[in-house]
Design an enzyme around this catalytic site. Sequence first.
Site, PDB file in Angstrom:
ATOM      1  N   PRO A 173      23.195  18.758  10.813  1.00  0.00           N
ATOM      2  CA  PRO A 173      23.713  19.532  12.159  1.00  0.00           C
ATOM      3  C   PRO A 173      23.330  20.140  13.250  1.00  0.00           C
ATOM      4  O   PRO A 173      22.606  20.781  12.458  1.00  0.00           O
ATOM      5  CB  PRO A 173      24.646  20.311  11.435  1.00  0.00           C
ATOM      6  N   GLU A 174      23.884  20.437  14.463  1.00  0.00           N
ATOM      7  CA  GLU A 174      23.023  20.729  15.493  1.00  0.00           C
ATOM      8  C   GLU A 174      23.861  21.628  15.885  1.00  0.00           C
ATOM      9  O   GLU A 174      25.045  22.433  15.230  1.00  0.00           O
ATOM     10  CB  GLU A 174      22.339  20.099  16.497  1.00  0.00           C
TER      11      GLU A 174
END
Length: 271
Positions: A2-3
């Site tokens: 995840p960013e």
Amino acid sequence: MPELPEVETTRRGIAQTVTGRRIAAVIVREPRLRWPLPSDFAAQLNGQRIREVRRRAKYLLIDLDRGSLIVHLGMSGSLRVLPSSTPILKHDHVDLELESNQSLRFNDPRRFGSMHYTLEDPAQHMLLRKLAPEPLSDEFDADYLVGKARGRKVSIKQFIMNGNLVVGVGNIYASEALFRAGIKPTRAAGRIKPDELKRLVKGIKTVLNAALRAGGTTLRDYVNADGAPGYFRQKLFVYERDGQPCRNCKSPIKQLRSGQRSTYYCPSCQK
DNA sequence: ATGGGCACCTGGCTGC
DNA sequence: TGCAGCCAGGTGCCCA
């Protein structure tokens, strides 16, 4: 995995249901995360009420009555809110059971994720204290980036993925932002003109906001707090689109390797 | 200070 | 079918 958009989507999803709830039990099935959980981890959280769920960079900050829980999802982690009776699956490493008979369940196949309980201000924690400004804040602007890029020889792509310069931008959105700015990912950061960096700042903010509206990007295993994927993948211009026509000019998208990470760009739109 | 490379770990896919 | 090899949303650490 995840960013920023995926972590923020997770934050919004769990904040809704866990804020104000008391932790009735903590179950650690696998303490060997990126940093091993201490043996008193469960005891420290037990009985505390969740006051707020915040985010800094790619970290989730869960503020408790005393202290905070700092969570990172690594590459493959997810945090979901589930009925406590939901069967345990492989890689369900930690549960925070809430008194509402729901559980905040941490699943992370690769175990690159982490959890830390701290009594100090999370911003002062070793892992967070040196982090750069948030990309969606006003502090992150063209002047800031121009100042930081001066004299730097690293590629512009590795530059914007460096958390000491700007946070939240990972491998997907670095490629996407550079496409939007029309900048070839391999150019040295110090050689990018100020007006190009201005476009890059705008590209970063625009792509992160657009991804946020779509609930993030799911490539393989990202799911939000409700177990649903993100829908931004369909809107990607270059990431994992090598060989396919550029959505702008129809040239085939190319792939290369930069800092041991796959990088995608349009050889015609990006100079 | 900067840049480059490695390490951590599991699982899915490819090709022989 | 089996298995080796490669790849994957991150980031701390070590070395030149």
